[in-house]
Scaffold this motif. Structure first.
Motif, PDB file in Angstrom:
ATOM      1  N   LYS A 144      78.619  69.275  36.600  1.00 47.08           N
ATOM      2  CA  LYS A 144      78.496  68.837  35.208  1.00 47.08           C
ATOM      3  C   LYS A 144      78.509  67.313  35.124  1.00 47.08           C
ATOM      4  N   ALA A 145      79.395  66.677  35.896  1.00 46.97           N
ATOM      5  CA  ALA A 145      79.475  65.212  35.869  1.00 46.97           C
ATOM      6  C   ALA A 145      78.195  64.575  36.398  1.00 46.97           C
ATOM      7  N   LEU A 146      77.479  65.305  37.265  1.00 43.92           N
ATOM      8  CA  LEU A 146      76.285  64.750  37.903  1.00 43.92           C
ATOM      9  C   LEU A 146      74.987  65.217  37.253  1.00 43.92           C
ATOM     10  N   GLU A 147      75.076  65.824  36.082  1.00 43.67           N
ATOM     11  CA  GLU A 147      73.873  66.422  35.492  1.00 43.67           C
ATOM     12  C   GLU A 147      72.778  65.397  35.194  1.00 43.67           C
ATOM     13  N   ASN A 148      73.164  64.129  35.018  1.00 40.23           N
ATOM     14  CA  ASN A 148      72.170  63.074  34.784  1.00 40.23           C
ATOM     15  C   ASN A 148      72.063  62.106  35.957  1.00 40.23           C
ATOM     16  N   GLU A 149      72.610  62.524  37.119  1.00 40.87           N
ATOM     17  CA  GLU A 149      72.604  61.671  38.303  1.00 40.87           C
ATOM     18  C   GLU A 149      71.809  62.341  39.426  1.00 40.87           C
ATOM     19  N   PRO A 150      71.133  61.553  40.245  1.00 41.58           N
ATOM     20  CA  PRO A 150      70.439  62.141  41.401  1.00 41.58           C
ATOM     21  C   PRO A 150      71.439  62.577  42.467  1.00 41.58           C
ATOM     22  N   PHE A 151      71.296  63.777  42.979  1.00 40.03           N
ATOM     23  CA  PHE A 151      72.148  64.234  44.079  1.00 40.03           C
ATOM     24  C   PHE A 151      71.463  65.407  44.758  1.00 40.03           C
ATOM     25  N   ARG A 152      71.976  65.762  45.918  1.00 37.66           N
ATOM     26  CA  ARG A 152      71.531  66.966  46.598  1.00 37.66           C
ATOM     27  C   ARG A 152      72.722  67.575  47.312  1.00 37.66           C
ATOM     28  N   LEU A 153      72.573  68.841  47.673  1.00 35.07           N
ATOM     29  CA  LEU A 153      73.618  69.501  48.449  1.00 35.07           C
ATOM     30  C   LEU A 153      73.290  69.369  49.930  1.00 35.07           C
ATOM     31  N   ASN A 154      74.349  69.202  50.720  1.00 36.09           N
ATOM     32  CA  ASN A 154      74.184  69.046  52.159  1.00 36.09           C
ATOM     33  C   ASN A 154      73.461  70.267  52.739  1.00 36.09           C
ATOM     34  N   GLN A 155      72.515  70.030  53.642  1.00 40.73           N
ATOM     35  CA  GLN A 155      71.715  71.117  54.204  1.00 40.73           C
ATOM     36  C   GLN A 155      72.555  72.089  55.014  1.00 40.73           C
ATOM     37  N   GLU A 156      73.583  71.579  55.683  1.00 39.46           N
ATOM     38  CA  GLU A 156      74.395  72.445  56.545  1.00 39.46           C
ATOM     39  C   GLU A 156      75.562  73.073  55.797  1.00 39.46           C
ATOM     40  N   ASP A 157      76.040  72.400  54.750  1.00 34.98           N
ATOM     41  CA  ASP A 157      77.160  72.929  53.975  1.00 34.98           C
ATOM     42  C   ASP A 157      76.851  72.714  52.498  1.00 34.98           C
ATOM     43  N   LYS A 158      76.469  73.789  51.822  1.00 39.26           N
ATOM     44  CA  LYS A 158      76.040  73.685  50.430  1.00 39.26           C
ATOM     45  C   LYS A 158      77.186  73.390  49.464  1.00 39.26           C
ATOM     46  N   ASN A 159      78.410  73.294  49.979  1.00 43.76           N
ATOM     47  CA  ASN A 159      79.551  72.926  49.135  1.00 43.76           C
ATOM     48  C   ASN A 159      79.804  71.422  49.140  1.00 43.76           C
ATOM     49  N   ILE A 160      78.982  70.666  49.851  1.00 49.04           N
ATOM     50  CA  ILE A 160      79.153  69.210  49.931  1.00 49.04           C
ATOM     51  C   ILE A 160      78.030  68.521  49.174  1.00 49.04           C
ATOM     52  N   PHE A 161      78.412  67.655  48.231  1.00 48.27           N
ATOM     53  CA  PHE A 161      77.444  66.873  47.462  1.00 48.27           C
ATOM     54  C   PHE A 161      77.091  65.601  48.232  1.00 48.27           C
ATOM     55  N   GLU A 162      75.816  65.225  48.171  1.00 44.53           N
ATOM     56  CA  GLU A 162      75.359  63.943  48.690  1.00 44.53           C
ATOM     57  C   GLU A 162      74.782  63.152  47.516  1.00 44.53           C
ATOM     58  N   ILE A 163      75.427  62.017  47.190  1.00 45.45           N
ATOM     59  CA  ILE A 163      75.075  61.275  45.986  1.00 45.45           C
ATOM     60  C   ILE A 163      74.688  59.843  46.359  1.00 45.45           C
ATOM     61  N   PRO A 164      73.454  59.412  46.078  1.00 42.68           N
ATOM     62  CA  PRO A 164      73.092  58.004  46.298  1.00 42.68           C
ATOM     63  C   PRO A 164      73.968  57.109  45.421  1.00 42.68           C
ATOM     64  N   LEU A 165      74.484  56.034  46.015  1.00 39.94           N
ATOM     65  CA  LEU A 165      75.412  55.170  45.283  1.00 39.94           C
ATOM     66  C   LEU A 165      75.081  53.713  45.556  1.00 39.94           C
ATOM     67  N   ASP A 166      75.063  52.932  44.486  1.00 40.05           N
ATOM     68  CA  ASP A 166      74.881  51.483  44.633  1.00 40.05           C
ATOM     69  C   ASP A 166      75.574  50.779  43.481  1.00 40.05           C
ATOM     70  N   GLY A 167      75.433  49.475  43.419  1.00 41.04           N
ATOM     71  CA  GLY A 167      76.124  48.703  42.389  1.00 41.04           C
ATOM     72  C   GLY A 167      75.674  49.013  40.985  1.00 41.04           C
ATOM     73  N   ASN A 168      74.496  49.630  40.837  1.00 43.58           N
ATOM     74  CA  ASN A 168      73.959  49.901  39.504  1.00 43.58           C
ATOM     75  C   ASN A 168      74.518  51.175  38.888  1.00 43.58           C
ATOM     76  N   ASN A 169      74.796  52.175  39.713  1.00 42.74           N
ATOM     77  CA  ASN A 169      75.229  53.455  39.142  1.00 42.74           C
ATOM     78  C   ASN A 169      76.681  53.797  39.434  1.00 42.74           C
ATOM     79  N   ALA A 170      77.379  52.972  40.237  1.00 41.19           N
ATOM     80  CA  ALA A 170      78.725  53.328  40.685  1.00 41.19           C
ATOM     81  C   ALA A 170      79.694  53.519  39.518  1.00 41.19           C
TER      82      ALA A 170
END
Length: 354
Positions: free
Chosen positions: A35-61
């Motif tokens: 829910k917190a990431l509904e407007n953020e780009p992310f994907r689930l880890n290919q090997e473990d679908k319970n792990i979020f991978e979220i691009p992070l930089d100074g603009n969206n942190a």
């Protein structure tokens, strides 16, 4: 015994763009993060679908952090594990020690100035003499009082440092660096008197491992164990007395002295007195203020001094600012005194001057 990762390295913060990995503890937390990431780009880890991978930089942190804090409660922030890797870095086993709680990672990123201060070791000790009550120009010991330095050289006082350390879950790192700084600075000034060094027992997990760096610093500086008195502070925050007694036993067995700070400030310090059996007690400055003309304070302090004598413990009165207070303490059997009347704390160990 395995090393405690808290003893080895400061938590990381985001220094450049990269990927934030989140591992929630249970399904409801997973849904809250979604829910917190509904407007953020992310994907689930290919090997473990319970792990979020979220691009992070100074603009969206900041936006991302605030969204996570809105959707997760304090327990979920503490139980969700996270790891930040710079862009292009591949996960390896060496990164395991950098896994931390999501709430801690957010706090560290929000308070980067404090983490930088610890990394750069921008602390220094100021020294205040503890003198013989009978002979106030004769120094018995120096208390090592910590100060921080901002990047532009401004002094940061202990309340700000320790307040930030608690909110950022970095109390262990600050407390350890304070001890090391006190020993190094005292060695630089060739102090031969005893050194009173504060330690916060809630910051030490396992004394054998958590105090290794302190013992190493003592050895490197050539300071003898019997010159050092570790001063137990913030007894009101101690919840696990048995853990405290383990630390105290470790210090005593190594040959260090032990002092109990702020005696009389609350029930906890009095309750600990018979269990810790310190070498010194320090009577709280609020009791010393105007003790010569406040009958109630006089009764309390006189009895604390008597208890110390009966138990074979040496007494130190803190916060002495008036000559009448010193005269009263001397007449009523205090062993040592400390306060602005005698000398203010200074980066260079001051000589007492009444």
């Amino acid at each position: 015994m395995n090393k405690c990762k808290r003893c080895e390295c400061l938590p990381q913060y985001m220094e450049q763009a990269g990927v934030l990995y989140l591992s929630p503890p249970m399904e409801p937390t997973f849904k809250s993060i979604e829910k917190a990431l509904e407007n953020e780009p992310f994907r689930l880890n290919q090997e473990d679908k319970n792990i979020f991978e979220i691009p992070l930089d100074g603009n969206n942190a900041k936006r991302l952090f605030r969204g996570l804090q809105r959707c997760l409660n304090d327990m979920e922030l503490a139980d969700t594990k996270c790891l930040f890797l710079p862009q292009g870095a591949a996960f390896g086993i060496e990164h395991m020690v950098k896994v931390t709680a999501l709430g801690e990672f957010i706090s560290v990123c929000d308070n980067r100035w404090f983490t930088d201060l610890l990394r750069d070791e921008r602390l220094e000790s100021w020294f205040q003499p503890i003198v013989h009550a009978e002979s106030p120009t004769e120094v018995f010991a120096y208390e090592c009082l910590i100060r921080g330095k901002s990047e532009n050289g401004e002094t940061i006082f202990p309340d700000a440092l320790f307040g930030m350390a608690r909110s950022s879950e970095l109390l262990f790192f600050l407390d350890r660096l304070c001890r090391q700084t006190a020993i190094k600075d005292a060695s630089k000034h060739n102090i031969s008197a005893k050194l009173f060094i504060n330690f916060n027992p809630t910051s030490i997990y396992n004394p054998v491992h958590c105090l290794k760096s302190t013992l190493r610093t003592i050895k490197e500086c050539g300071v003898s164990y019997d010159q050092i008195v570790f001063e137990v502070v913030e007894t009101d925050r101690i919840q696990d007395v048995e853990h405290l007694l383990t630390i105290v036993s470790f210090y005593k067995n190594m040959g260090f002295g032990l002092a109990l700070d702020d005696l009389g400030a609350g029930y906890s310090s009095l309750n600990l007195l018979h269990r810790i059996q310190p070498d010194f007690i320090k009577i709280d400055l609020e009791l010393i203020r105007d003790v010569h003309k406040n009958e109630s304070k006089g009764v309390i302090v006189r009895n604390l001094l008597a208890i110390a004598r009966d138990l074979g413990i040496q007494s130190i009165a803190e916060g002495v600012e008036q000559i009448e207070e010193w005269q009263w303490l001397k007449a009523n059997g205090a062993d040592y005194t400390q306060g602005y009347l005698l000398a203010k704390p200074s980066p260079v160990p001051p000589d007492p001057a009444m």
